[in-house]
Scaffold this motif. Structure first.
Motif, mmCIF file in Angstrom:
data_model
loop_
_atom_site.group_PDB
_atom_site.id
_atom_site.type_symbol
_atom_site.label_atom_id
_atom_site.label_comp_id
_atom_site.label_asym_id
_atom_site.label_seq_id
_atom_site.Cartn_x
_atom_site.Cartn_y
_atom_site.Cartn_z
ATOM 1 N N TRP A 53 0.812 -1.217 0.000
ATOM 2 C CA TRP A 53 0.000 0.000 0.000
ATOM 3 C C TRP A 53 0.843 1.264 0.000
ATOM 4 O O TRP A 53 0.310 2.371 -0.041
ATOM 5 C CB TRP A 53 -0.977 -0.006 1.182
ATOM 6 N N THR A 54 2.172 1.125 0.042
ATOM 7 C CA THR A 54 3.025 2.312 -0.118
ATOM 8 C C THR A 54 3.401 2.536 -1.585
ATOM 9 O O THR A 54 4.186 3.440 -1.890
ATOM 10 C CB THR A 54 4.316 2.197 0.717
ATOM 11 N N ARG A 55 2.853 1.741 -2.497
ATOM 12 C CA ARG A 55 3.025 2.005 -3.929
ATOM 13 C C ARG A 55 2.069 3.136 -4.308
ATOM 14 O O ARG A 55 0.911 2.933 -4.645
ATOM 15 C CB ARG A 55 2.736 0.742 -4.742
ATOM 16 N N HIS A 56 2.584 4.345 -4.254
ATOM 17 C CA HIS A 56 1.717 5.519 -4.305
ATOM 18 C C HIS A 56 1.083 5.752 -5.669
ATOM 19 O O HIS A 56 0.011 6.370 -5.751
ATOM 20 C CB HIS A 56 2.516 6.753 -3.874
ATOM 21 N N ASP A 57 1.709 5.287 -6.749
ATOM 22 C CA ASP A 57 1.145 5.595 -8.069
ATOM 23 C C ASP A 57 -0.188 4.904 -8.313
ATOM 24 O O ASP A 57 -1.009 5.390 -9.102
ATOM 25 C CB ASP A 57 2.146 5.254 -9.177
ATOM 26 N N THR A 58 -0.423 3.783 -7.645
ATOM 27 C CA THR A 58 -1.696 3.072 -7.816
ATOM 28 C C THR A 58 -2.542 3.054 -6.544
ATOM 29 O O THR A 58 -3.656 2.520 -6.555
ATOM 30 C CB THR A 58 -1.450 1.619 -8.275
ATOM 31 N N TYR A 59 -2.023 3.634 -5.470
ATOM 32 C CA TYR A 59 -2.700 3.557 -4.174
ATOM 33 C C TYR A 59 -4.115 4.125 -4.223
ATOM 34 O O TYR A 59 -5.081 3.452 -3.846
ATOM 35 C CB TYR A 59 -1.881 4.298 -3.108
ATOM 36 N N ASP A 60 -4.261 5.367 -4.681
ATOM 37 C CA ASP A 60 -5.578 6.002 -4.655
ATOM 38 C C ASP A 60 -6.580 5.255 -5.529
ATOM 39 O O ASP A 60 -7.735 5.049 -5.133
ATOM 40 C CB ASP A 60 -5.471 7.455 -5.122
ATOM 41 N N GLY A 61 -6.152 4.839 -6.725
ATOM 42 C CA GLY A 61 -7.057 4.134 -7.621
ATOM 43 C C GLY A 61 -7.471 2.783 -7.077
ATOM 44 O O GLY A 61 -8.657 2.417 -7.125
ATOM 45 N N ALA A 62 -6.509 2.029 -6.558
ATOM 46 C CA ALA A 62 -6.817 0.705 -6.020
ATOM 47 C C ALA A 62 -7.725 0.805 -4.803
ATOM 48 O O ALA A 62 -8.693 0.047 -4.657
ATOM 49 C CB ALA A 62 -5.530 -0.038 -5.675
ATOM 50 N N ARG A 63 -7.407 1.747 -3.933
ATOM 51 C CA ARG A 63 -8.220 1.906 -2.732
ATOM 52 C C ARG A 63 -9.645 2.315 -3.087
ATOM 53 O O ARG A 63 -10.613 1.830 -2.492
ATOM 54 C CB ARG A 63 -7.580 2.942 -1.814
ATOM 55 N N ALA A 64 -9.816 3.191 -4.070
ATOM 56 C CA ALA A 64 -11.151 3.623 -4.474
ATOM 57 C C ALA A 64 -11.981 2.446 -4.987
ATOM 58 O O ALA A 64 -13.187 2.357 -4.723
ATOM 59 C CB ALA A 64 -11.052 4.711 -5.540
#
Length: 206
Positions: free
Chosen positions: A173-184
């Motif tokens: 979850w510290t992979r920031h480039d995909t964090y917001d999209g995956a979490r959404a």
């Protein structure tokens, strides 16, 4: 370090016959759940930049176009229409998959007993490592759906779910480039897990 896991650089996402005319016949899963799972998978593919190939069949005579809600999730993907049940036997579809350059295929579609199985078994026979996203596939009955999954598994095809695909691609979850999209995606489609993520964001302070 090499891991036996899906990675955004090694897999492609294949949707086969995600059409309303076929969804009418699905009895293995609630149709809205199946559609939601397929949309979650499509959005996952977009967040992680996977090549996406979609194919439809009998659009003019029975099945209709790709389901609109799924098409809205991947508006840039134009479905390749064909006449035969086995998409791997269609030269245009097969070439589109080959052109992705990926040897791991994530397959979702309807019906599990026919178009999903035929594509998966044929691609596996030609050397591809195939993963069938079972909760984003629909069969005529639960029994026939499960038997089709079992047959594919016995042929070396892997079974998975949309949430496992997302978590396997994210992994950290510290992979920031995909964090917001995956979490959404998880918050929208992940049931209790998604509710928990939303709660932790809103209520638990760092």
């Amino acid at each position: 370090m090499s891991l036996p896991l899906l990675d955004r650089t090694n897999c492609a996402l294949i949707f086969v016959d995600q059409q309303a005319g076929l969804a009418f016949g699905v009895g293995s899963e609630d149709r809205q759940v199946l559609l939601n799972n397929s949309i979650a998978l499509a959005k996952t593919g977009k967040v992680f930049g996977l090549p996406i190939v979609a194919s439809t069949s009998a659009t003019k005579v029975y099945s209709g176009p790709m389901m609109p809600a799924l098409q809205r999730a991947i508006p840039e993907v134009a479905a390749i229409d064909r006449r035969n049940m086995n998409a791997w036997e269609d030269d245009t579809v097969r070439e589109a998959i080959i052109q992705t350059g990926r040897k791991k295929l994530l397959v979702s579609g309807m019906l599990t007993e026919a178009c999903v199985s035929f594509l998966a078994l044929s691609a596996a026979n030609d050397g591809y490592e195939v993963f069938v996203v079972g909760d984003a596939c629909g069969g005529l009955t639960l029994r026939s759906h499960e038997l089709a999954l079992t047959r594919m598994q016995s042929a070396g095809i892997h079974m998975t779910s949309w949430i496992q695909v997302l978590l396997e691609l994210q992994r950290d979850w510290t992979r920031h480039d995909t964090y917001d999209g995956a979490r959404a995606i998880v918050e929208e489609f992940g049931g209790g897990y998604g509710i928990g993520l939303a709660y932790s964001r809103d209520m638990i302070k760092p």
